[in-house]
Write a protein that holds these residues in place. Structure first.
Motif, PDB file in Angstrom:
ATOM      1  N   ASP A   2       0.699  -1.738   0.428  1.00  0.00           N
ATOM      2  CA  ASP A   2      -0.097   0.038   0.174  1.00  0.00           C
ATOM      3  C   ASP A   2       0.804   1.325  -0.054  1.00  0.00           C
ATOM      4  OD1 ASP A   2      -1.934   2.348   0.525  1.00  0.00           O
ATOM      5  OD2 ASP A   2      -3.112   0.714   2.499  1.00  0.00           O
ATOM      6  N   GLU A  61      -9.390   5.386   3.396  1.00  0.00           N
ATOM      7  CA  GLU A  61      -8.427   5.793   3.519  1.00  0.00           C
ATOM      8  C   GLU A  61      -8.322   5.394   5.592  1.00  0.00           C
ATOM      9  OE1 GLU A  61      -4.125   6.935   3.494  1.00  0.00           O
ATOM     10  OE2 GLU A  61      -5.943   6.757   1.703  1.00  0.00           O
ATOM     11  N   ARG A 112      -7.369   2.023   5.783  1.00  0.00           N
ATOM     12  CA  ARG A 112      -6.178   1.437   5.713  1.00  0.00           C
ATOM     13  C   ARG A 112      -5.302   1.475   6.613  1.00  0.00           C
ATOM     14  NH1 ARG A 112      -6.062   3.967  -0.394  1.00  0.00           N
ATOM     15  NH2 ARG A 112      -3.362   3.134  -0.158  1.00  0.00           N
ATOM     16  N   ARG A 113      -4.896   3.390   6.573  1.00  0.00           N
ATOM     17  CA  ARG A 113      -4.759   3.242   8.161  1.00  0.00           C
ATOM     18  C   ARG A 113      -4.866   2.226   9.412  1.00  0.00           C
ATOM     19  NH1 ARG A 113      -2.345   7.895   8.503  1.00  0.00           N
ATOM     20  NH2 ARG A 113      -4.149   9.011   7.428  1.00  0.00           N
ATOM     21  N   TRP A 129      -5.961  -2.990  -0.891  1.00  0.00           N
ATOM     22  CA  TRP A 129      -5.913  -1.799  -0.245  1.00  0.00           C
ATOM     23  C   TRP A 129      -6.518  -0.947  -1.344  1.00  0.00           C
ATOM     24  CZ3 TRP A 129      -3.102   1.145  -3.728  1.00  0.00           C
ATOM     25  CH2 TRP A 129      -2.146   0.689  -4.749  1.00  0.00           C
ATOM     26  N   TRP A 130      -6.173  -0.739  -2.912  1.00  0.00           N
ATOM     27  CA  TRP A 130      -7.249  -0.031  -3.753  1.00  0.00           C
ATOM     28  C   TRP A 130      -8.813   0.243  -3.694  1.00  0.00           C
ATOM     29  CZ3 TRP A 130      -4.049  -3.784  -5.170  1.00  0.00           C
ATOM     30  CH2 TRP A 130      -5.153  -4.780  -5.929  1.00  0.00           C
ATOM     31  N   SER A 171       0.599   3.956   0.279  1.00  0.00           N
ATOM     32  CA  SER A 171      -0.202   5.404   1.581  1.00  0.00           C
ATOM     33  C   SER A 171       0.233   5.163   3.043  1.00  0.00           C
ATOM     34  CB  SER A 171      -1.854   5.667   1.920  1.00  0.00           C
ATOM     35  OG  SER A 171      -2.193   4.432   2.184  1.00  0.00           O
TER      36      SER A 171
END
Length: 107
Positions: free
Chosen positions: A27, A87, A90-91, A82-83, A29
């Motif tokens: 990922d 957000e 994901r975090r 992840w896409w 990010s």
């Protein structure tokens, strides 16, 4: 692929290509310091898998493979792509994964 160069990526950036085989990319990010810590956990867990299989220790191998899976999931390389995650999710994935792996090391 040269060790000094990053692996080739698919046009969408979702996968890397290593020796003609596609693998889900980490990922992007994830903050670099966090990703580096997760990669250290991953490599440590992979070494533990090798040691356990050499020693024919099934319990240790299961535990080490579980750590590999948690590290790869935290990196976004396994589990829900992840896409496809918001957000915040994901975090939470990488923060909880790192917390879990760090806690296991501290134990």
């Amino acid at each position: 692929m040269n060790a000094d160069q990053p692996p080739e990526r698919t046009p969408d950036g979702h996968h890397i290509v290593v020796r003609g085989r596609k693998w889900r990319a980490t990922d992007p990010s994830i903050p670099e310091e966090t990703a580096a810590r997760l990669r250290r956990h991953l490599m440590s867990a992979r070494r533990a898998v090798r040691s356990a299989t050499t020693a024919d220790d099934e319990q240790a191998e299961r535990a080490a493979r579980s750590r590999v899976n948690r590290a790869k999931t935290a990196l976004g390389e396994r589990g829900t792509p992840w896409w496809e995650q918001p957000e915040e999710e994901r975090r939470r994935r990488w923060e909880e994964g790192l917390e879990s792996l760090d806690a296991e090391d501290d134990a």
